[in-house]
Design a protein around this motif. Sequence first.
Motif, PDB file in Angstrom:
ATOM      1  N   VAL A   8       0.884  -1.449  -0.006  1.00 32.40           N
ATOM      2  CA  VAL A   8       0.028  -0.001   0.025  1.00 32.40           C
ATOM      3  C   VAL A   8       0.924   1.247  -0.153  1.00 32.40           C
ATOM      4  CG1 VAL A   8      -2.057   1.100   1.140  1.00 32.40           C
ATOM      5  CG2 VAL A   8      -1.465  -1.165   1.492  1.00 32.40           C
ATOM      6  N   ASP A   9       0.892   2.063  -1.025  1.00 32.50           N
ATOM      7  CA  ASP A   9       1.770   3.106  -1.288  1.00 32.50           C
ATOM      8  C   ASP A   9       1.282   3.985  -2.361  1.00 32.50           C
ATOM      9  OD1 ASP A   9       3.824   4.971  -1.758  1.00 32.50           O
ATOM     10  OD2 ASP A   9       4.902   3.665  -0.362  1.00 32.50           O
ATOM     11  N   ASP A  10       0.948   5.357  -2.286  1.00 27.39           N
ATOM     12  CA  ASP A  10       0.576   6.197  -3.158  1.00 27.39           C
ATOM     13  C   ASP A  10       1.707   6.462  -4.430  1.00 27.39           C
ATOM     14  OD1 ASP A  10       2.135   7.756  -1.350  1.00 27.39           O
ATOM     15  OD2 ASP A  10       1.249   9.480  -2.165  1.00 27.39           O
ATOM     16  N   ASP A  11       2.917   6.026  -4.065  1.00 22.77           N
ATOM     17  CA  ASP A  11       3.845   6.274  -5.178  1.00 22.77           C
ATOM     18  C   ASP A  11       3.809   4.975  -5.999  1.00 22.77           C
ATOM     19  OD1 ASP A  11       6.286   6.484  -6.614  1.00 22.77           O
ATOM     20  OD2 ASP A  11       7.332   7.421  -5.000  1.00 22.77           O
ATOM     21  N   ALA A  32      -2.406  -1.493  -3.618  1.00 20.35           N
ATOM     22  CA  ALA A  32      -3.222  -0.317  -3.260  1.00 20.35           C
ATOM     23  C   ALA A  32      -2.699   0.860  -3.312  1.00 20.35           C
ATOM     24  CB  ALA A  32      -4.047  -0.591  -1.885  1.00 20.35           C
ATOM     25  N   GLU A  33      -3.112   1.867  -3.715  1.00 19.47           N
ATOM     26  CA  GLU A  33      -2.639   3.261  -3.610  1.00 19.47           C
ATOM     27  C   GLU A  33      -3.104   4.308  -2.376  1.00 19.47           C
ATOM     28  OE1 GLU A  33      -5.595   5.811  -6.694  1.00 19.47           O
ATOM     29  OE2 GLU A  33      -3.655   4.792  -7.384  1.00 19.47           O
ATOM     30  N   ASP A  34      -3.824   3.488  -1.652  1.00 14.54           N
ATOM     31  CA  ASP A  34      -4.190   4.395  -0.553  1.00 14.54           C
ATOM     32  C   ASP A  34      -4.896   3.503   0.670  1.00 14.54           C
ATOM     33  OD1 ASP A  34      -6.870   4.228  -0.938  1.00 14.54           O
ATOM     34  OD2 ASP A  34      -6.824   6.041  -2.086  1.00 14.54           O
ATOM     35  N   GLY A  35      -5.236   3.849   1.852  1.00 14.19           N
ATOM     36  CA  GLY A  35      -5.700   2.984   2.941  1.00 14.19           C
ATOM     37  C   GLY A  35      -7.091   2.689   2.426  1.00 14.19           C
ATOM     38  N   LEU A  36      -7.981   3.347   1.755  1.00 19.95           N
ATOM     39  CA  LEU A  36      -9.129   2.955   1.359  1.00 19.95           C
ATOM     40  C   LEU A  36      -9.117   1.760   0.680  1.00 19.95           C
ATOM     41  CD1 LEU A  36     -11.005   6.464   0.762  1.00 19.95           C
ATOM     42  CD2 LEU A  36     -11.410   4.716   2.747  1.00 19.95           C
ATOM     43  N   GLN A  37      -8.241   1.668  -0.426  1.00 21.35           N
ATOM     44  CA  GLN A  37      -8.268   0.873  -1.283  1.00 21.35           C
ATOM     45  C   GLN A  37      -7.665  -0.350  -0.665  1.00 21.35           C
ATOM     46  OE1 GLN A  37      -5.925   1.449  -5.081  1.00 21.35           O
ATOM     47  NE2 GLN A  37      -7.459   3.003  -5.786  1.00 21.35           N
ATOM     48  N   ALA A  38      -6.925  -0.497   0.392  1.00 21.20           N
ATOM     49  CA  ALA A  38      -6.265  -1.368   1.105  1.00 21.20           C
ATOM     50  C   ALA A  38      -7.213  -2.116   1.870  1.00 21.20           C
ATOM     51  CB  ALA A  38      -5.123  -0.786   1.928  1.00 21.20           C
ATOM     52  N   LEU A  39      -8.212  -1.465   2.373  1.00 22.38           N
ATOM     53  CA  LEU A  39      -9.313  -2.067   3.326  1.00 22.38           C
ATOM     54  C   LEU A  39     -10.227  -2.772   2.560  1.00 22.38           C
ATOM     55  CD1 LEU A  39     -10.115   0.988   5.670  1.00 22.38           C
ATOM     56  CD2 LEU A  39      -9.008  -1.231   6.201  1.00 22.38           C
ATOM     57  N   HIS A  40     -10.592  -2.298   1.011  1.00 27.67           N
ATOM     58  CA  HIS A  40     -11.170  -2.869   0.095  1.00 27.67           C
ATOM     59  C   HIS A  40     -10.625  -4.128  -0.327  1.00 27.67           C
ATOM     60  CE1 HIS A  40     -13.963  -3.423  -3.237  1.00 27.67           C
ATOM     61  NE2 HIS A  40     -13.329  -3.748  -3.944  1.00 27.67           N
ATOM     62  N   VAL A  54       2.873   5.516   5.394  1.00 25.86           N
ATOM     63  CA  VAL A  54       2.212   6.173   6.378  1.00 25.86           C
ATOM     64  C   VAL A  54       1.653   7.371   5.612  1.00 25.86           C
ATOM     65  CG1 VAL A  54       2.637   7.903   8.149  1.00 25.86           C
ATOM     66  CG2 VAL A  54       4.023   5.622   8.319  1.00 25.86           C
ATOM     67  N   MET A  55       2.236   8.128   4.722  1.00 26.37           N
ATOM     68  CA  MET A  55       1.745   9.402   4.007  1.00 26.37           C
ATOM     69  C   MET A  55       1.129   9.009   2.897  1.00 26.37           C
ATOM     70  SD  MET A  55       2.333  11.591   6.435  1.00 26.37           S
ATOM     71  CE  MET A  55       1.902  12.909   5.415  1.00 26.37           C
ATOM     72  N   MET A  56      -0.303   9.130   2.934  1.00 27.72           N
ATOM     73  CA  MET A  56      -1.108   8.669   1.566  1.00 27.72           C
ATOM     74  C   MET A  56      -2.226   9.780   1.763  1.00 27.72           C
ATOM     75  SD  MET A  56      -0.829   4.657   1.414  1.00 27.72           S
ATOM     76  CE  MET A  56      -1.728   4.436   2.911  1.00 27.72           C
ATOM     77  N   PRO A  57      -3.222   9.810   0.280  1.00 27.23           N
ATOM     78  CA  PRO A  57      -4.056  10.727   0.467  1.00 27.23           C
ATOM     79  C   PRO A  57      -5.316   9.915   0.889  1.00 27.23           C
ATOM     80  CG  PRO A  57      -3.649   9.980  -1.917  1.00 27.23           C
ATOM     81  CD  PRO A  57      -2.418   9.516  -0.933  1.00 27.23           C
ATOM     82  N   ASN A  58      -6.473  10.535   0.925  1.00 24.03           N
ATOM     83  CA  ASN A  58      -7.736   9.756   1.157  1.00 24.03           C
ATOM     84  C   ASN A  58      -7.946   8.903   2.814  1.00 24.03           C
ATOM     85  OD1 ASN A  58      -8.870  10.478  -1.271  1.00 24.03           O
ATOM     86  ND2 ASN A  58      -7.795   8.781  -2.100  1.00 24.03           N
ATOM     87  N   LEU A  59      -7.052   7.926   2.718  1.00 27.48           N
ATOM     88  CA  LEU A  59      -6.814   7.374   4.008  1.00 27.48           C
ATOM     89  C   LEU A  59      -5.408   7.015   4.257  1.00 27.48           C
ATOM     90  CD1 LEU A  59      -8.586   6.466   6.771  1.00 27.48           C
ATOM     91  CD2 LEU A  59      -8.566   4.179   5.650  1.00 27.48           C
ATOM     92  N   ASP A  60      -4.731   7.799   5.364  1.00 24.08           N
ATOM     93  CA  ASP A  60      -3.268   7.605   5.453  1.00 24.08           C
ATOM     94  C   ASP A  60      -3.136   6.103   6.258  1.00 24.08           C
ATOM     95  OD1 ASP A  60      -3.472   7.838   8.278  1.00 24.08           O
ATOM     96  OD2 ASP A  60      -3.057  10.023   8.196  1.00 24.08           O
ATOM     97  N   GLY A  61      -1.906   6.005   6.319  1.00 22.28           N
ATOM     98  CA  GLY A  61      -1.424   4.493   6.860  1.00 22.28           C
ATOM     99  C   GLY A  61      -1.712   4.394   8.293  1.00 22.28           C
ATOM    100  N   ILE A  62      -1.492   5.398   9.209  1.00 23.10           N
ATOM    101  CA  ILE A  62      -1.898   5.412  10.605  1.00 23.10           C
ATOM    102  C   ILE A  62      -3.436   4.950  10.901  1.00 23.10           C
ATOM    103  CG2 ILE A  62      -1.987   6.745  12.657  1.00 23.10           C
ATOM    104  CD1 ILE A  62       0.824   5.941  11.594  1.00 23.10           C
ATOM    105  N   LYS A  63      -4.120   5.673  10.259  1.00 22.29           N
ATOM    106  CA  LYS A  63      -5.715   5.494  10.297  1.00 22.29           C
ATOM    107  C   LYS A  63      -6.029   4.259   9.809  1.00 22.29           C
ATOM    108  CE  LYS A  63      -6.868  10.615   9.812  1.00 22.29           C
ATOM    109  NZ  LYS A  63      -7.461  11.786   9.357  1.00 22.29           N
TER     110      LYS A  63
END
Length: 232
Positions: A8-11, A32-40, A54-63
């Motif tokens: 999971v990384d936006d890069d 996955a490019e962000d936390g939301l895609q990861a959860l899906h 950690v640093m990603m748009p929409n839903l970051d790694g911490i959340k």
Amino acid sequence: MTYKVLVVDDDPEIRDVVHIFLRNEGFHVFEAEDGLQALHTLNSEAVDLIILDVMMPNLDGIKACFKIRETSNIPIIMLSAKGEDIDKITGLTTGADDYLAKPFNPLELIARVKAQLRRQKLDGGSNGKSVSDSGIIEINDLIIDKSRHIVMVRSKEVSLTPLEFSILELMASHRGHVFNVDKIYQSVWKEDKFLSDNTIMVHIRNIREKIEENPREPRYIKTVWGVGYKVE
């Protein structure tokens, strides 16, 4: 057995590099490019480990890590462009099992992935839930149920990550024995400690926050200055 790893990384360049190295080692890789895609992805795929930026748009790694830990103890390795200790502490406090600062050597990341999966397998866990030999350890108000992977403190259940449980169980099973950082790493991770890694210190701090009435004056996990830690 082919392990499944979610990156999971936006890069996209980082995802591509990690994907190639994991695939060359025989892993099946999801991206996955962000936390939301990861959860899906986690809702539809049985993944064995997550590499989470950690640093990603929409839903970051911490959340995202907080959300994952609500339902799963799957091993999580966090990535961050920030290398300061405060970032490492923040990442591990959310329930991550390991932390690697960017830029990183892909071979070191692969080594850490294998270490987490090896520890999970040796613990007999499924989706990161480790299972130990049956038995109950009682130390004053602290109760550790090894067979059910439950910790009770002052009659209240405490939620520990698999690594936190393994560290606490190790020391509680050998009361009075002083464990240095290398020995804890070898016993829990099942291999030599990675250099320049204060992961153990952070996990000890997290355990104290959860089981001690006053973490600054711990009753259970004692620091033996210059040597290591012990449970009395």
